[in-house]
Scaffold this active site. Structure first.
Site, PDB file in Angstrom:
ATOM      1  N   SER A 115       0.616  -1.215   0.149  1.00  0.00           N
ATOM      2  CA  SER A 115       0.383   0.043   0.064  1.00  0.00           C
ATOM      3  C   SER A 115       0.882   1.221  -0.246  1.00  0.00           C
ATOM      4  O   SER A 115       0.336   2.587  -0.039  1.00  0.00           O
ATOM      5  CB  SER A 115      -1.015  -0.054   0.788  1.00  0.00           C
ATOM      6  OG  SER A 115      -0.162  -0.411   2.628  1.00  0.00           O
ATOM      7  N   HIS A 136      -2.745  -3.237  -5.684  1.00  0.00           N
ATOM      8  CA  HIS A 136      -3.334  -2.531  -4.557  1.00  0.00           C
ATOM      9  C   HIS A 136      -4.463  -2.965  -4.155  1.00  0.00           C
ATOM     10  O   HIS A 136      -5.661  -2.009  -4.689  1.00  0.00           O
ATOM     11  CB  HIS A 136      -2.607  -1.105  -4.264  1.00  0.00           C
ATOM     12  CG  HIS A 136      -2.913  -1.016  -2.732  1.00  0.00           C
ATOM     13  ND1 HIS A 136      -3.530   1.080  -1.951  1.00  0.00           N
ATOM     14  CD2 HIS A 136      -2.957  -1.736  -1.744  1.00  0.00           C
ATOM     15  CE1 HIS A 136      -3.388   0.949  -1.040  1.00  0.00           C
ATOM     16  NE2 HIS A 136      -3.746  -0.612  -0.548  1.00  0.00           N
ATOM     17  N   GLU A 148      -5.257  -0.115  -7.223  1.00  0.00           N
ATOM     18  CA  GLU A 148      -4.299   0.428  -7.792  1.00  0.00           C
ATOM     19  C   GLU A 148      -3.263   0.311  -8.376  1.00  0.00           C
ATOM     20  O   GLU A 148      -2.958  -0.850  -7.817  1.00  0.00           O
ATOM     21  CB  GLU A 148      -3.934   1.933  -6.497  1.00  0.00           C
ATOM     22  CG  GLU A 148      -4.698   2.289  -6.168  1.00  0.00           C
ATOM     23  CD  GLU A 148      -3.791   3.650  -5.467  1.00  0.00           C
ATOM     24  OE1 GLU A 148      -3.510   4.873  -5.290  1.00  0.00           O
ATOM     25  OE2 GLU A 148      -3.317   3.531  -4.023  1.00  0.00           O
ATOM     26  N   ASN A 186      -2.825   5.892  -1.055  1.00  0.00           N
ATOM     27  CA  ASN A 186      -3.079   6.400   1.087  1.00  0.00           C
ATOM     28  C   ASN A 186      -2.128   7.617   0.815  1.00  0.00           C
ATOM     29  O   ASN A 186      -1.514   8.273   1.962  1.00  0.00           O
ATOM     30  CB  ASN A 186      -1.573   5.222   1.583  1.00  0.00           C
ATOM     31  CG  ASN A 186      -2.876   3.639   1.720  1.00  0.00           C
ATOM     32  OD1 ASN A 186      -3.388   4.104   2.185  1.00  0.00           O
ATOM     33  ND2 ASN A 186      -2.387   3.009   1.439  1.00  0.00           N
TER      34      ASN A 186
HETATM   35  N1  CAA Z   1     -17.751  -9.419   2.395  1.00  0.00           N
HETATM   36  C1  CAA Z   1     -18.848  -9.248   1.710  1.00  0.00           C
HETATM   37  N2  CAA Z   1     -19.788  -8.130   2.023  1.00  0.00           N
HETATM   38  C2  CAA Z   1     -19.055  -7.555   2.825  1.00  0.00           C
HETATM   39  C3  CAA Z   1     -17.803  -7.279   3.690  1.00  0.00           C
HETATM   40  C4  CAA Z   1     -17.583  -8.476   3.374  1.00  0.00           C
HETATM   41  N3  CAA Z   1     -16.389  -8.715   3.931  1.00  0.00           N
HETATM   42  N4  CAA Z   1     -18.285  -5.924   4.439  1.00  0.00           N
HETATM   43  C5  CAA Z   1     -19.695  -5.690   4.030  1.00  0.00           C
HETATM   44  N5  CAA Z   1     -20.129  -5.986   3.689  1.00  0.00           N
HETATM   45  C6  CAA Z   1     -21.204  -5.653   2.790  1.00  0.00           C
HETATM   46  C7  CAA Z   1     -22.396  -6.264   3.619  1.00  0.00           C
HETATM   47  O1  CAA Z   1     -23.216  -7.879   3.306  1.00  0.00           O
HETATM   48  C8  CAA Z   1     -23.251  -5.111   3.621  1.00  0.00           C
HETATM   49  O2  CAA Z   1     -24.218  -5.160   2.483  1.00  0.00           O
HETATM   50  P1  CAA Z   1     -25.728  -5.003   2.168  1.00  0.00           P
HETATM   51  O3  CAA Z   1     -25.343  -3.280   1.611  1.00  0.00           O
HETATM   52  O4  CAA Z   1     -25.819  -5.183   0.140  1.00  0.00           O
HETATM   53  O5  CAA Z   1     -26.654  -5.478   2.799  1.00  0.00           O
HETATM   54  C9  CAA Z   1     -22.212  -4.030   2.968  1.00  0.00           C
HETATM   55  O6  CAA Z   1     -21.120  -3.752   2.285  1.00  0.00           O
HETATM   56  C10 CAA Z   1     -22.127  -2.924   3.631  1.00  0.00           C
HETATM   57  O7  CAA Z   1     -21.945  -3.805   5.467  1.00  0.00           O
HETATM   58  P2  CAA Z   1     -22.638  -3.414   6.431  1.00  0.00           P
HETATM   59  O8  CAA Z   1     -23.791  -2.924   6.213  1.00  0.00           O
HETATM   60  O9  CAA Z   1     -21.764  -4.154   7.233  1.00  0.00           O
HETATM   61  O10 CAA Z   1     -21.334  -2.030   6.945  1.00  0.00           O
HETATM   62  P3  CAA Z   1     -21.291  -0.268   6.286  1.00  0.00           P
HETATM   63  O11 CAA Z   1     -22.809   0.002   5.972  1.00  0.00           O
HETATM   64  O12 CAA Z   1     -21.111   0.312   7.649  1.00  0.00           O
HETATM   65  O13 CAA Z   1     -20.679  -0.899   5.336  1.00  0.00           O
HETATM   66  C11 CAA Z   1     -18.126  -0.889   4.666  1.00  0.00           C
HETATM   67  C12 CAA Z   1     -19.260  -2.033   5.758  1.00  0.00           C
HETATM   68  C13 CAA Z   1     -18.838  -1.386   3.576  1.00  0.00           C
HETATM   69  C14 CAA Z   1     -16.759  -1.871   5.526  1.00  0.00           C
HETATM   70  C15 CAA Z   1     -18.468   0.188   4.595  1.00  0.00           C
HETATM   71  O14 CAA Z   1     -18.285   1.353   5.770  1.00  0.00           O
HETATM   72  C16 CAA Z   1     -17.133   1.482   4.204  1.00  0.00           C
HETATM   73  O15 CAA Z   1     -17.500   1.433   2.971  1.00  0.00           O
HETATM   74  N6  CAA Z   1     -15.540   1.690   4.582  1.00  0.00           N
HETATM   75  C17 CAA Z   1     -15.222   2.469   4.238  1.00  0.00           C
HETATM   76  C18 CAA Z   1     -14.243   1.692   3.264  1.00  0.00           C
HETATM   77  C19 CAA Z   1     -12.865   1.901   3.368  1.00  0.00           C
HETATM   78  O16 CAA Z   1     -12.616   2.954   2.666  1.00  0.00           O
HETATM   79  N7  CAA Z   1     -11.941   0.519   2.685  1.00  0.00           N
HETATM   80  C20 CAA Z   1     -10.404   1.725   2.142  1.00  0.00           C
HETATM   81  C21 CAA Z   1      -9.526   1.654   3.577  1.00  0.00           C
HETATM   82  S1  CAA Z   1      -8.254   1.828   2.578  1.00  0.00           S
HETATM   83  C22 CAA Z   1      -6.895   0.191   2.142  1.00  0.00           C
HETATM   84  O17 CAA Z   1      -7.419  -1.076   2.226  1.00  0.00           O
HETATM   85  C23 CAA Z   1      -6.045   0.626   1.626  1.00  0.00           C
HETATM   86  C24 CAA Z   1      -4.853   1.009   2.395  1.00  0.00           C
HETATM   87  O18 CAA Z   1      -4.013   0.367   1.601  1.00  0.00           O
HETATM   88  C25 CAA Z   1      -4.636   1.248   3.979  1.00  0.00           C
END
Ligand code: CAA
Length: 279
Positions: A115, A136, A148, A186
């Site tokens: 990342s 990524h 990415e 990032n």
């Molecule tokens: N597998 C399958 N489905 C999943 C899942 C998983 N691991 N996690 C969540 N879901 C699905 C849920 O089933 C749900 O589906 P529906 O809306 O169709 O019912 C949907 O995703 C939303 O989940 P939740 O209702 O449980 O919770 P939420 O609405 O809070 O969403 C989230 C969870 C998708 C994580 C949302 O909060 C989100 O998008 N958060 C931001 C995530 C983000 O920014 N990620 C990038 C991080 S940076 C990175 O990864 C890179 C790095 O280098 C640091």
């Protein structure tokens, strides 16, 4: 095509899952048997969620049967493509890439899910670096569409195109970026998280009000502190260290509160506590 993923933490197992979901056979490797067991459980849980929504083309049982979970690196030898997704530490990544290179064929595609670490730097540890690139993914991998794609100086342009097209066929929507520390995601996200931590340190607002500002004011799905807990505070610190070392700019310097939480093993969701407590 046969895929392998080396490293079965949150990112590695998500990457293995999406390839198995798309019909490919996947070898999921980790040095830790516990990590492999955890990966299997998490993948089944994720597949069940996706099945309930009707977004799987196959049953969870059939998908999981395409995955081999192993601590034996030799199992990746027949792979057409291997993605490295081990800890975000240069020494661990370079050791892993050397092992992968020594095990697979000369033309096997090798991707790193780094990342923040330079692809040019990592490519020194891969024979035939034209078959090596950054791939990524974002957490949760089965949900987030972005990938990415990072081209090193030696990465072949054909490879970039091939991997781009492959990812589109499995439902991802990639961007192509140059090899700069932290790429785009990032480089921009970590200063936001850092500034939110500083606002928290300076008692500008509570953690929940800082997050609410971004959820309700900017329509972010998570505020920056909850997102840091979700990513893992150790991962955030490691990424900030890489950015700070490379750019030498204090806007990337890990704040003291982040260091203190990491030192006391409060790493966010995965350990049950970070800026928030989790059940
Ligand atoms: N597998 C399958 N489905 C999943 C899942 C998983 N691991 N996690 C969540 N879901 C699905 C849920 O089933 C749900 O589906 P529906 O809306 O169709 O019912 C949907 O995703 C939303 O989940 P939740 O209702 O449980 O919770 P939420 O609405 O809070 O969403 C989230 C969870 C998708 C994580 C949302 O909060 C989100 O998008 N958060 C931001 C995530 C983000 O920014 N990620 C990038 C991080 S940076 C990175 O990864 C890179 C790095 O280098 C640091």
């Amino acid at each position: 095509m046969k895929f392998s993923v080396v490293g079965s933490g949150t990112m590695g197992r998500g990457i293995g899952q999406i390839f198995a979901q798309s019909g490919y056979n996947v070898v999921q490797v980790d040095v830790s048997k516990q990590a492999l067991d955890n990966a299997r459980v998490a993948i089944i849980d994720s597949l069940n969620k996706l099945e309930r929504k009707g977004s799987l083309k196959d049953t969870p049982d059939r998908i999981i049967s395409r995955m081999e979970f192993t601590d034996n690196m030799d199992s990746i030898s027949e792979s057409d493509m291997v993605i490295e997704a081990v800890f975000e530490r240069l020494d661990i990544k370079t050791e892993t890439l050397k092992r992968i290179g020594a095990t697979v064929g000369k033309n096997t595609i090798i991707g790193s899910n780094t990342s923040s670490i330079s692809i040019n730097l990592l490519s020194a540890y891969v024979d035939n670096p034209e078959r090596f690139m950054g791939i990524h993914f974002f957490n949760p991998v089965p949900v987030m569409k972005l990938v990415e794609l990072v081209s090193g100086e030696k990465t072949s342009s054909d490879l970039m195109k091939k991997v781009y097209e492959l990812l589109v066929t499995i439902g991802k929507d990639p961007v192509t970026v140059r090899d700069f520390p932290g790429f785009v995601s990032n480089r921009v996200l970590m200063p936001l998280i850092r500034e939110a931590i500083l606002a928290f340190e300076e008692s500008v607002a509570s953690a929940s009000d800082i997050d609410k500002t971004f959820r309700l004011g900017m329509n972010h799905p998570m505020g920056p502190l909850e997102l840091a807990d979700f990513i893992g505070l150790d991962v955030c610190q490691d990424i900030m260290e890489v950015l700070y070392t490379n750019y030498g700019d204090p806007r990337f310097k890990p704040p003291i509160t982040l260091r203190n939480l990491v030192n006391s093993k409060k790493l966010g969701r995965k350990t049950g506590e970070g800026f928030y407590k989790y059940e």
